[in-house]
Design a protein around this motif. Structure first.
Motif, mmCIF file in Angstrom:
data_model
loop_
_atom_site.group_PDB
_atom_site.id
_atom_site.type_symbol
_atom_site.label_atom_id
_atom_site.label_comp_id
_atom_site.label_asym_id
_atom_site.label_seq_id
_atom_site.Cartn_x
_atom_site.Cartn_y
_atom_site.Cartn_z
ATOM 1 N N GLY A 88 55.658 -14.396 -10.027
ATOM 2 C CA GLY A 88 55.094 -14.263 -8.787
ATOM 3 C C GLY A 88 54.649 -15.428 -7.929
ATOM 4 N N GLU A 89 54.161 -16.250 -8.962
ATOM 5 C CA GLU A 89 53.765 -17.775 -8.033
ATOM 6 C C GLU A 89 55.099 -18.813 -8.295
ATOM 7 O OE1 GLU A 89 49.619 -18.785 -8.358
ATOM 8 O OE2 GLU A 89 49.583 -17.453 -10.134
ATOM 9 N N ALA A 90 54.789 -20.052 -7.626
ATOM 10 C CA ALA A 90 55.718 -21.007 -7.781
ATOM 11 C C ALA A 90 55.422 -21.835 -8.965
ATOM 12 C CB ALA A 90 55.712 -22.003 -6.704
ATOM 13 N N ASP A 91 56.439 -22.329 -9.553
ATOM 14 C CA ASP A 91 56.252 -23.030 -10.869
ATOM 15 C C ASP A 91 55.398 -24.214 -10.704
ATOM 16 O OD1 ASP A 91 58.117 -21.601 -12.337
ATOM 17 O OD2 ASP A 91 59.845 -22.832 -11.691
ATOM 18 N N GLY A 92 54.774 -24.455 -11.803
ATOM 19 C CA GLY A 92 53.647 -25.539 -11.841
ATOM 20 C C GLY A 92 52.033 -24.761 -12.114
ATOM 21 N N ASP A 109 45.263 -28.567 -18.396
ATOM 22 C CA ASP A 109 46.036 -27.844 -17.210
ATOM 23 C C ASP A 109 47.530 -27.671 -17.546
ATOM 24 O OD1 ASP A 109 43.885 -28.903 -15.487
ATOM 25 O OD2 ASP A 109 44.654 -30.793 -15.433
ATOM 26 N N LEU A 110 47.940 -26.341 -17.148
ATOM 27 C CA LEU A 110 49.016 -25.812 -17.769
ATOM 28 C C LEU A 110 49.857 -25.581 -16.626
ATOM 29 C CD1 LEU A 110 50.522 -24.302 -20.000
ATOM 30 C CD2 LEU A 110 49.435 -22.257 -19.296
ATOM 31 N N TYR A 111 50.897 -26.501 -16.604
ATOM 32 C CA TYR A 111 52.164 -26.414 -15.754
ATOM 33 C C TYR A 111 53.194 -25.740 -16.420
ATOM 34 C CZ TYR A 111 49.816 -30.318 -13.522
ATOM 35 O OH TYR A 111 49.145 -31.132 -12.696
ATOM 36 N N LEU A 112 53.263 -24.331 -15.494
ATOM 37 C CA LEU A 112 54.379 -23.181 -16.348
ATOM 38 C C LEU A 112 55.393 -23.044 -15.377
ATOM 39 C CD1 LEU A 112 53.674 -21.064 -18.510
ATOM 40 C CD2 LEU A 112 52.860 -19.622 -16.795
ATOM 41 N N THR A 113 56.550 -23.234 -16.042
ATOM 42 C CA THR A 113 57.939 -22.788 -15.440
ATOM 43 C C THR A 113 58.331 -21.582 -16.075
ATOM 44 O OG1 THR A 113 58.164 -25.246 -15.151
ATOM 45 C CG2 THR A 113 60.184 -23.696 -14.939
#
Length: 623
Positions: A88-92, A109-113
């Motif tokens: 639902g959200e952009a990656d990052g 800080d979690l950068y999620l793809t």
């Protein structure tokens, strides 16, 4: 890579087109980070402790009531994670409250793809070739991808980090069982754990198994509960009686006893033969063997008969069932060209009285429930003719397998993240959101709010609440029972309050018919063994066996529907005999069976150890 996740993934998409037949990964351009496990995966505990001195300073008790232990980290770091997560959200960096909860708990800080099942294999191949992998990432095919990662020194040996940075997993019997499985020869080349399993336990509460014999119970009741003691003739008779009661759908379409999607092609097109009977009689047909090998759902012992050459084996009995349905006019004739999406639309329209895939039955029931006062309901029957069934499954190793990049600068934090999201507590949060919003603890048990049971879950809801964002990046499947309170992880679907609120009179009649108090009680009362597990893992076969399996699959995919289409029992038997003879003469089917049977026997000691561990877990929970 941290702030360029989206850019990297776009670049990967471009790179894929140039890779074509990529079969081996390139070497990494990075040197192993100081303090991380050696690139060869041979770091010792002492080396790990030396390299991490000063990063962790004791442990914190997070959520003290739950007993979850969180290592204390002074410095905030960034982690890249590629996973099956909500999109639902952009990656990052994300804004949902569950993500923020993870970040605050572990000081990251979690950068999620988020990736899809269809796209990720190619994307991973491209990233491996580029040597620029995220800190934690999913494997879509571990038996093929892990050896490639190890060859390029890209998969972290988890062993030196487990005791200090995975305390919750290592004290949880289910977690220890997962780790033990990952150390075994089928999943590790050297006895060390490189893989981390997510979504352990069960996807459901036993009422909606992935593979079941689902019938329209409302029509079965109307027919007077006719005899239904066997999969073969009894079930066909019942389908015929139900079809007679409802010969047309609400919009005037002709109904049938059943349908199929043979038009979907090899593998998926034969799904109803592979899973349409075996799980309901305590047998798993192993697809990677070309379905020649079946193993027990109880303890993974291999069956001694070749499933493709035994005319009375599980596979051929399923084929014969659909042939008999076809001969009696109960099988939708469009099944021979139909794809699964059309099949499911027909199911939701009310065209079929019988179905096998549980998720399709659930979707059909949801469609039926849009009509006020609806009583149409697909219900999974107890095993019709077996003493065991795959009812309450246990994905002890995890359905999804993740690895940590051996070149990550923060191996300790990566393992701590995997450990934290693998707890029962986080799994409940992953499925239901943070405590106090949609659920609360009452008298020691998690209870959903009335409002929660009425919400519609979609991407926007996930962004706002975090619910279901991490549904494939958490420790336990949604049907798993939390041992601390005896309540299923997913309160929206499987809490008693949810079940009571969504139960119509048809489900109540099913329970009453068997004289039980709940639907799950019915299954446990009617079938001696309902718990199941798949304890064997097969790596890629050696030599020519892999080619033989592919050839067997291609032959069966092309020809098995001709047996379904046979117009008489004699024609069916002749077709089946011809196919078996062809398999034995030209497709090495006996050689393939012996290879995989021997492989299964060789794993007997490892399987016995896992079965013993699982039995101990069950015994402890039953006390």
């Amino acid at each position: 890579m941290k702030k360029n996740t989206v850019t990297k993934m776009l670049a990967v998409a471009v790179t894929i087109a140039m890779l074509g037949g990529l079969t081996a990964c390139g070497s990494s351009s990075k040197e192993p980070a100081s303090g991380s496990a050696a690139a060869t995966g041979e770091a010792t505990q002492a080396e790990a402790e030396e390299g991490t001195a000063g990063d962790a300073a004791g442990t914190d008790e997070a959520a003290a009531d739950s007993g979850v232990v969180i290592p204390h980290f002074e410095d905030r770091v960034a982690l890249d994670v590629v996973a099956f997560v909500g999109r639902g959200e952009a990656d990052g960096l994300r804004s949902d409250p569950v993500t923020k909860y993870i970040e605050d708990t572990l000081n990251i800080d979690l950068y999620l793809t988020g990736v899809t099942e269809a796209d990720w294999p190619s994307q991973l191949s491209a990233m491996m070739a580029d040597g620029d992998l995220p800190d934690i990432f999913l494997l879509s095919d571990p038996t093929k991808q892990l050896p490639m990662l190890l060859e390029s020194a890209s998969a972290l040996n988890l062993e030196p980090y487990l005791e200090e940075y995975a305390p919750n997993t290592m004290k949880d019997p289910a977690g220890k069982m997962m780790i033990e499985a990952e150390r075994m020869p089928a999943n590790s080349p050297d006895g060390n754990a490189y893989l981390w399993g997510m979504c352990k336990g069960s996807w459901d509460d036993g009422t909606m198994p992935t593979c079941g014999h689902y019938i329209r119970w409302d029509l079965y009741k109307e027919a007077g509960y006719p005899k239904l003691d066997s999969y073969d003739e009894d079930l066909l008779d019942v389908m015929e009686a139900m079809q007679a009661l409802e010969p047309e759908t609400a919009d005037g379409q002709k109904t049938y006893g059943c349908g199929a999607w043979f038009g979907a092609g090899q593998g998926w097109g034969e799904w109803v033969f592979t899973f349409g009977l075996g799980p309901q009689e305590g047998v798993n047909l192993i697809e990677t063997t070309g379905r020649v090998l079946g193993v027990s759902t109880v303890d993974s012992k291999p069956l001694e008969n070749n499933q493709l050459t035994d005319p009375e084996g599980i596979f051929w009995r399923a084929v014969r069932f659909y042939n008999k349905a076809n001969q009696r006019g109960l099988l939708d004739p469009d099944s021979f060209t139909m794809t699964s999406d059309i099949y499911e639309e027909n199911l939701k329209a009310g065209k079929y009285m019988f179905n096998v895939p549980g998720w399709m039955s659930g979707n059909a029931n949801q469609e039926f429930n849009k009509t006020e006062g609806n009583q149409k309901t697909f219900i999974s029957m107890p095993s019709l003719s077996g003493d065991a069934e795959d009812r309450f499954g246990n994905m002890y190793r995890g359905e999804r397998q993740y690895v940590v990049n051996a070149n990550t600068e923060n191996p300790e934090r990566c393992v701590a993240l995997l450990d934290f999201v693998s707890t029962y507590d986080f799994s409940r949060i992953a499925w239901n959101g943070l405590e106090g919003q949609f659920w609360n603890v009452e008298d020691g048990e998690a209870v959903p709010t009335d409002d929660y049971l009425k919400v519609t879950k979609d991407d926007a809801f996930g962004v706002e609440t975090g619910v279901n964002v991490y549904h494939h990046f958490c420790g336990f499947g949604n049907g798993t029972i939390d041992p601390d309170d005896g309540v299923a992880i997913d309160l929206y679907q499987f809490s008693q309050k949810a079940l009571d609120s969504k139960m119509n009179d048809t489900v109540k009649d099913f329970i009453s018919h068997y004289g039980q108090e709940t639907q799950a009680d019915v299954y446990r009362a009617e079938t001696p063994v309902t718990d199941s597990g798949m304890y064997i893992s097969f790596g890629d076969p050696e030599g020519d066996i892999a080619s033989y399996v592919n050839e067997i699959n291609a032959y069966m995919g092309k020809n098995v529907v001709t047996a379904v289409a046979a117009k008489s029992d004699e024609e069916f038997e002749a077709t089946r005999t011809k196919m078996i003879e062809e398999l034995q003469k030209n497709y090495h089917v006996d050689e393939v069976f012996q290879y995989f049977y021997d492989e299964a026997v060789a794993q007997a000691d490892d399987v016995a150890k896992l079965v013993e561990m699982n039995n101990a877990i069950k015994a402890d929970r039953e006390q």
